[in-house]
Structures are given as structure tokens and as C-alpha cells.
Design a protein around this motif. Sequence first.
Motif, PDB file in Angstrom:
ATOM      1  N   SER A 158      35.243  -4.981 -18.188  1.00 14.60           N
ATOM      2  CA  SER A 158      33.823  -4.793 -17.883  1.00 14.60           C
ATOM      3  C   SER A 158      33.352  -3.377 -18.195  1.00 14.60           C
ATOM      4  CB  SER A 158      33.562  -5.098 -16.402  1.00 14.60           C
ATOM      5  OG  SER A 158      33.846  -6.444 -16.112  1.00 14.60           O
ATOM      6  N   SER A 159      34.160  -2.390 -17.854  1.00 14.04           N
ATOM      7  CA  SER A 159      33.692  -1.011 -17.994  1.00 14.04           C
ATOM      8  C   SER A 159      34.843  -0.065 -18.268  1.00 14.04           C
ATOM      9  CB  SER A 159      32.967  -0.583 -16.707  1.00 14.04           C
ATOM     10  OG  SER A 159      32.607   0.779 -16.754  1.00 14.04           O
ATOM     11  N   ARG A 161      35.275   4.240 -18.619  1.00 18.76           N
ATOM     12  CA  ARG A 161      34.644   5.542 -18.519  1.00 18.76           C
ATOM     13  C   ARG A 161      35.678   6.623 -18.783  1.00 18.76           C
ATOM     14  NH1 ARG A 161      30.730   5.090 -13.125  1.00 18.76           N
ATOM     15  NH2 ARG A 161      29.431   3.355 -13.917  1.00 18.76           N
ATOM     16  N   LYS A 177      29.686   8.101 -25.549  1.00 15.52           N
ATOM     17  CA  LYS A 177      29.400   6.678 -25.468  1.00 15.52           C
ATOM     18  C   LYS A 177      30.187   5.895 -26.517  1.00 15.52           C
ATOM     19  CE  LYS A 177      24.758   7.040 -23.503  1.00 15.52           C
ATOM     20  NZ  LYS A 177      23.315   6.720 -23.689  1.00 15.52           N
ATOM     21  N   ASN A 180      33.735   5.598 -25.379  1.00 12.84           N
ATOM     22  CA  ASN A 180      33.846   4.594 -24.319  1.00 12.84           C
ATOM     23  C   ASN A 180      33.949   3.185 -24.908  1.00 12.84           C
ATOM     24  OD1 ASN A 180      33.836   6.372 -22.182  1.00 12.84           O
ATOM     25  ND2 ASN A 180      31.638   6.181 -21.769  1.00 12.84           N
ATOM     26  N   ARG A 181      33.076   2.896 -25.881  1.00 14.93           N
ATOM     27  CA  ARG A 181      33.096   1.560 -26.493  1.00 14.93           C
ATOM     28  C   ARG A 181      34.405   1.321 -27.245  1.00 14.93           C
ATOM     29  NH1 ARG A 181      27.693   2.941 -27.784  1.00 14.93           N
ATOM     30  NH2 ARG A 181      28.346   3.428 -29.938  1.00 14.93           N
ATOM     31  N   GLN A 184      37.186   0.772 -24.786  1.00 12.55           N
ATOM     32  CA  GLN A 184      37.051  -0.526 -24.126  1.00 12.55           C
ATOM     33  C   GLN A 184      37.600  -1.638 -25.013  1.00 12.55           C
ATOM     34  OE1 GLN A 184      33.107  -1.376 -22.723  1.00 12.55           O
ATOM     35  NE2 GLN A 184      33.576  -3.481 -22.163  1.00 12.55           N
TER      36      GLN A 184
END
Length: 447
Positions: A158-159, A161, A177, A180-181, A184
Amino acid sequence: MSLCCWFILVALISTTSSKNPGVKVKLTQKGIEYGRQLGMASIQQKLKTIKIPDMSGKQRVSPIGKVKYSLSNIQIVNVGLPESGVTLVPGTGVRLSIGNANLSLRGRWRVKYFRIIKDRGSFDLSVTGLSISPSIAVKSDERGRPAVSAVNCAATVSSVRVKFHGGASWLYNLFKKFINRALQKTVQKQMCPLVANAISDLNPQLKTLNVLAKVDKHAEIEYSMVASPTVTKSSLDLSLKGEFYKIGGHQEPPFSPVAFSLPPQINNMLYMGMSSFTVNSAGFVYNRAGVLTLSITDDMIPKISPVRLSTRTFGTFIPEISRRFPGLLVKLQVKTVKDPVVTFEPNNATIQATGSVTAFAIQPNSTLTPLFVLNLDTSVSTKLFVSGMRLAGAVSLNKMALTLGTSYVGKFEGYPLPAIGKMKLVNTQVQVLKDYMLIGTDVQFAS
């Protein structure tokens, strides 16, 4: 080893055979739930030892242009698995679900831009909302050992960071950002292979399991899987060979296991059913090994007993014994002449045994002189119970029939029973009951 043992019990796919099993095992949902509790602790520790592969790439970041980056030495420092479950899928197997898991990772970062400017530091990574759902399958090798693997795995994150340390904060905040992607996607992509590896790493331990276990110097028992298990919503049933063999020389008995079913009970974690075939295969082995033989001498009789194993005692029945061998002790040798047969009925296990009792007079020079041979046909019932980790039983005598096979010293006289005229007893049986001995018989009268 707790998780390892659990996977043995939840074996889902095994080598099939048309032979009926001697032993059946039913693992209920309650048992699988207990296995989940043991298994998750093991998986959690295993995941902590796994490293995430290094990452590198290029990203155009305004206003400085293209930036080269690399993330290395990524290690998992903490794993949280707050939610997990395991379910039986009828006809398929077992599915493990891990939900709302979280990971904490740490690593090193490095960037290069304008071709000459470099920066570096460390970072902490927090992964939340991680869900993993693998199915666990276990196949048998050529010897019936289980081998585990993860199949049909799905993972979502889900997340993610990331928190950078060191270097120019304005720089990494520009592409935070994007990182982060990227992280993930990488973590999500790695989770199923990581879980698959954690499960597969059990295989070296499973390879050490013996499907042939030594019982004693005479026998060993084989407990390999002989058929694919039946998976329902409430239980998983395993079929094991459960057959005794002579060590070093496997010989099939002249009887085969018959089909049987375990009752549909689910209150306990585990149910085990042992057929009479398993017990009778043990009798087959031990009888041929000559183990089912017993020697009884007078020193084995309690001293307070008024009955002694002596020629004087047996001379009451055969006077010739006390005349020819006065004052000698007697040795009895009991042995089976047929394989004992065990049958199971509701609330009762019955053992039928046919043997012989040979009496010997012990001469002063220790040589044995045969006196007589009795044919012995006996039946005992056993009330089975479990004491600790052992199966035990209380034995009671159903019947014991003794007939004269051979006499080397004359006829038996015995104790005279009440009789009318020329009465003859036939089909006679003797039962030893509480406080008395019962004789059941038919009679015939000679004309």
C-alpha cells in the motif's frame, strides 16, 4: 523444526498408489491454525535475513536535468506480521494469507548529476500495508519424503516511505516521490520470491526425514505417503503406508490392508487411525524372526505361590512324570505356531494367538528332557489408552483352550469334572473371569 514438522502434516500432493493405507492422519482446521501460529514466527525470522537487491537508474529531475542514482546495501531490519491466516481449499490445498504487514529497511544512496557532482548518504525505508497470499504445496520425492514449494502467490504494497540522511536535502527531495514509487514496485515484486525461498529453504531439513524408521533390531516401519490427501473445508486427510518390515529383508505379508475411514470429527487438532493391518504386519515380522517365544522357569513364579514348576506339580496330572523324574524343576517354552491376528471392533481390540507349550524336565546336568507338548489357542481383549506419548492397553483373557499335542510320559489324568455315565465333552472353552474360571462346552453321550 516446528514449521518443518507442520509442513509434513499438511502435505498436499504425494505419490499416488492403489494400495490402501495402514495409517490415516486427519489434520483439522484447528490443527492447521496451530501450525499457522508456529509457522508465522519462523517466516518472520526468515524474512529478516533476506537482502533486497541493489537498485540503480536514471531520472530527469527539474531543474537540474538527468540524475543517476543507486540504492545499495538494502537490508531488512524489522518485520511485522500482525495479521495472518491459513485456510483449506477443497480439492486444492492450503492457502496462507499475510495482511497489513510492515517492513523496516535500511540502506545507502548515491546520486550523480551534471556528470561531475556526486552526493551520498543513508536512508531508512518504511513499507506498510503489505499483503502476501501464497498457496503451499508439498510433493513427494521418490521415497515418499515431502518437498515444499509456494505456488500462486500474490503480493501488494500500500505505501512506501523513504527517509534520506546525509547529503543535500534539497537534492533528494526533488526525486523522493519517484524513489518511493520505484521502491514500492521493487519491494512488491520481491515479496513472493522471498516467501517462496523461505518455504523452499525447508527442503534440506525435510530431506533428512526417514520414511523408514527402525523399531528395534528385528523390525522397521515404513510411513511413506501412499495416496494423495483428501482436502475439504474442515480437514486434510493423509494416507501413510504404516507397514512393518524385517530389517534388511522386506517381505510382504499374505494379507493386504483394507479400506477404512476416519470419523468426521473436528474437535481435536489431529486424529490418527491405525488399522489392524499395521499391527498384524508387526506380528508377521516378529513371528518369522522367532521373537514371539517365551521361556518360563520356576524362578519367575512368585515365591508365595503354592504352585511350583516342578515334576511334583505336573505329576498330579501325569503320574509318570513324578515317578520317572522325581524332584526336578520344569521349564515351559511357549511359542507361536501361526502369526497372531488382531481385529478391531467398537471399543475392543482382540488378539487371537495359536501356539504351543512344551514342558521340559531340567536334569541335574542342566539338559532338558521333553515331557509333553500342549497346543494353545488363546484370545485376549485389550482396552487401549494413551499414557504420555505411548499407546498402552489393559489386557483381559477371553478364552484359552489347551489340548494335548504330544506326551512323552503317558496320558494326562487331570482334575475330574462331574459327569453322568459315558459323557464326553466337545467344543470346550475355558474363560478366566473375576474370582472364578468358566468352562463352556457341549456334551455327547456314548450309546
